[in-house]
Structure formats: structure tokens, C-alpha cells
Design a protein around this motif. Sequence first.
Motif, PDB file in Angstrom:
ATOM      1  N   GLN A  54      16.233  20.059 -18.759  1.00 41.67           N
ATOM      2  CA  GLN A  54      16.889  18.825 -19.782  1.00 41.67           C
ATOM      3  C   GLN A  54      18.320  19.730 -20.131  1.00 41.67           C
ATOM      4  O   GLN A  54      19.304  19.667 -20.322  1.00 41.67           O
ATOM      5  N   ARG A  58      21.886  19.286 -19.920  1.00 46.45           N
ATOM      6  CA  ARG A  58      22.919  19.454 -20.798  1.00 46.45           C
ATOM      7  C   ARG A  58      24.326  20.523 -20.694  1.00 46.45           C
ATOM      8  O   ARG A  58      25.247  20.379 -20.339  1.00 46.45           O
ATOM      9  N   ASP A  62      27.951  18.767 -20.522  1.00 44.59           N
ATOM     10  CA  ASP A  62      29.160  19.744 -20.890  1.00 44.59           C
ATOM     11  C   ASP A  62      30.196  20.193 -19.978  1.00 44.59           C
ATOM     12  O   ASP A  62      31.360  19.934 -20.392  1.00 44.59           O
TER      13      ASP A  62
END
Length: 179
Positions: A54, A58, A62
Motif C-alpha cells: 500500500q 500511494r 502521488d
Amino acid sequence: MRHVFPCGMPALDFVGTLQERRAPVPIERIGSPGLLDSWFVESGLLDERPGSDQTDLRAARDLREAIYALLSARLAVRPLPVAAVAAVNRQAAGVPVVMRLCPAGSSRSGAAAQALAELAREAVEIVAGGEAVLLRECGHPDCTHIYLDRSRGRRRQWCAMRTCGNRVKSAVLRARRRG
């Protein structure tokens, strides 16, 4: 899952993993660590799935949005957003993917962070390089893929003729036949 790569460069295709950005609900193509892993392999950045988690997901999202912000600024001939520049530079400073010579040719291995570093470095080359003037956004109303228009005459209108180009041309033909 089979990912799509119409733009010809991994960094540009990576930005396209969030499709239909202007729609009320955009289509997320890397919605899980497993989908991110498969994208890395299908794009050719890595030969084997890196086992993303995870945190990697992320970081990938981003980076994708930072690259998109830079590309959008270049397209609109605006100054580059400071936060996006910092985010891409931070990733670009990471450890590169490991390339090795092997009996079958070459192999590319590494963690998700290394693949993201490769994408960030390519984004820097695109945004800061001489080809930035060739950046275009797909002419299909729902598509937000960004590509480099290296076509003769610089008149390419779609990310890919076989998808968006065919859809637009078919819609025009249908409208002409109805009218």
C-alpha cells in the motif's frame, strides 16, 4: 489485467493509468498493489513483479499526479508547480532499476521504488527536454492521455488511432449518416 500503452513512453503511459480524469468518477487502472505490479511488468520497467504494498501504491499515485501536474503546466505554457517539481525530483533521486546482461539478452529487476525512480527520471527528461514542445493531449473528449506528437507534420490528434481515433471517426461518420 492487460494495461494499455498508447503514448509510447512509460512515464506518459503511467500518467494514463488514471483515465477520464475530467469525468465525475475517473477510472483507476492501478487500484491495488497487484495492479501496480502488473503495470510495471507489462510496461517493461521490470521483468518480475516487485511485490508492491500500500505504501508503494500511494507513492506511485502521488508520483503519477505530480507528473501529470508538470505535463499539464507544459501543455498550458504555465510555470511548473513547485510541489510537483519537488515530488518528481525526490523520486528521480532514487536508486535505479538493476539491469543485467543474461543469456536471453538483458533483465530488469528491482523494487517498486526503483521502478518509480525510472518513471520520475523519464518525466524529468520529457518536461525539461527539447521534446516538451511536442506534448499533446488526446483529442477524444473523454480521454486525457498525454503523448509526444512525433508524427510527420505534427498533426496527430489522438493517443492511439486504434482506440480514440477510431471512436472519434466512427462517431463523426454516424452523425454524418444520421444528418
